[in-house]
Design a protein around this motif. Structure first.
Motif, short mmCIF file in Angstrom:
data_model
loop_
_atom_site.label_atom_id
_atom_site.label_comp_id
_atom_site.label_asym_id
_atom_site.label_seq_id
_atom_site.Cartn_x
_atom_site.Cartn_y
_atom_site.Cartn_z
N VAL A 142 18.85 13.81 -9.75
CA VAL A 142 19.16 12.89 -8.99
C VAL A 142 17.57 12.20 -8.82
O VAL A 142 17.92 11.56 -9.00
N TYR A 143 16.38 12.70 -8.97
CA TYR A 143 15.42 11.83 -8.21
C TYR A 143 14.77 11.23 -10.19
O TYR A 143 13.52 10.65 -9.71
N GLY A 144 15.19 12.30 -11.11
CA GLY A 144 14.37 12.35 -11.78
C GLY A 144 13.06 12.52 -12.25
O GLY A 144 12.47 12.94 -11.23
N HIS A 145 12.70 12.86 -13.52
CA HIS A 145 11.84 13.12 -13.47
C HIS A 145 10.12 12.63 -12.85
O HIS A 145 10.93 11.13 -12.40
N PRO A 146 9.11 12.36 -12.50
CA PRO A 146 8.13 12.19 -11.03
C PRO A 146 7.49 11.15 -12.50
O PRO A 146 7.38 10.31 -11.28
N GLN A 147 7.59 11.12 -13.11
CA GLN A 147 6.44 10.46 -14.49
C GLN A 147 7.30 8.89 -14.37
O GLN A 147 7.48 8.26 -14.04
N GLN A 190 0.77 -1.37 0.51
CA GLN A 190 -0.31 0.29 -0.10
C GLN A 190 0.75 1.56 -0.26
O GLN A 190 0.66 2.34 -0.21
N GLU A 191 2.08 1.23 0.43
CA GLU A 191 2.58 2.41 0.88
C GLU A 191 3.31 2.50 -0.67
O GLU A 191 3.68 3.79 -1.51
N ILE A 192 3.72 1.29 -1.02
CA ILE A 192 4.82 1.81 -2.66
C ILE A 192 3.12 2.15 -3.75
O ILE A 192 3.40 2.77 -4.20
N LEU A 193 2.51 1.60 -3.14
CA LEU A 193 1.27 2.27 -4.65
C LEU A 193 0.77 3.60 -3.91
O LEU A 193 1.10 4.60 -5.26
N ALA A 194 0.95 4.00 -2.48
CA ALA A 194 0.82 5.62 -2.94
C ALA A 194 1.93 6.23 -2.95
O ALA A 194 1.59 7.47 -3.71
N LEU A 222 3.21 9.91 -9.87
CA LEU A 222 2.72 9.52 -10.99
C LEU A 222 2.02 10.89 -11.28
O LEU A 222 1.43 11.53 -11.97
N ASN A 223 1.41 12.27 -9.75
CA ASN A 223 0.39 13.29 -10.05
C ASN A 223 1.82 14.40 -9.61
O ASN A 223 1.83 15.71 -9.38
#
Length: 69
Positions: A45-50, A25-29, A35-36
């Motif tokens: 560093v983190y990459g584009h959110p999507q 459930q935490e992974i999905l959250a 994704l949003n």
């Protein structure tokens, strides 16, 4: 590897660790957060959110912990 790539590699490893060890459930959250558009504004560093959402999803699938779409 270029020294500037190390932080990005560490963050990808951290996402992989989360996909392997967090509650599904935490992974999905986290997936939906990324994704949003939620993430650090430091995309180098983190990459584009999507892209980060897709990476987290793939890691979770690889570990058999994916419960999302």
């Amino acid at each position: 590897m270029h020294p500037g790539a190390y932080p990005a590699q560490r963050e990808a490893q951290a996402d992989e660790w989360a996909a392997a060890n967090a509650h599904p459930q935490e992974i999905l959250a986290a997936y939906y957060l990324f994704l949003n558009g939620g993430s650090s504004p430091n995309w180098q560093v983190y990459g584009h959110p999507q892209q980060r959402a897709a990476r987290l999803r793939q890691y979770a699938i690889n570990y058999g912990r994916w419960i999302g779409p």
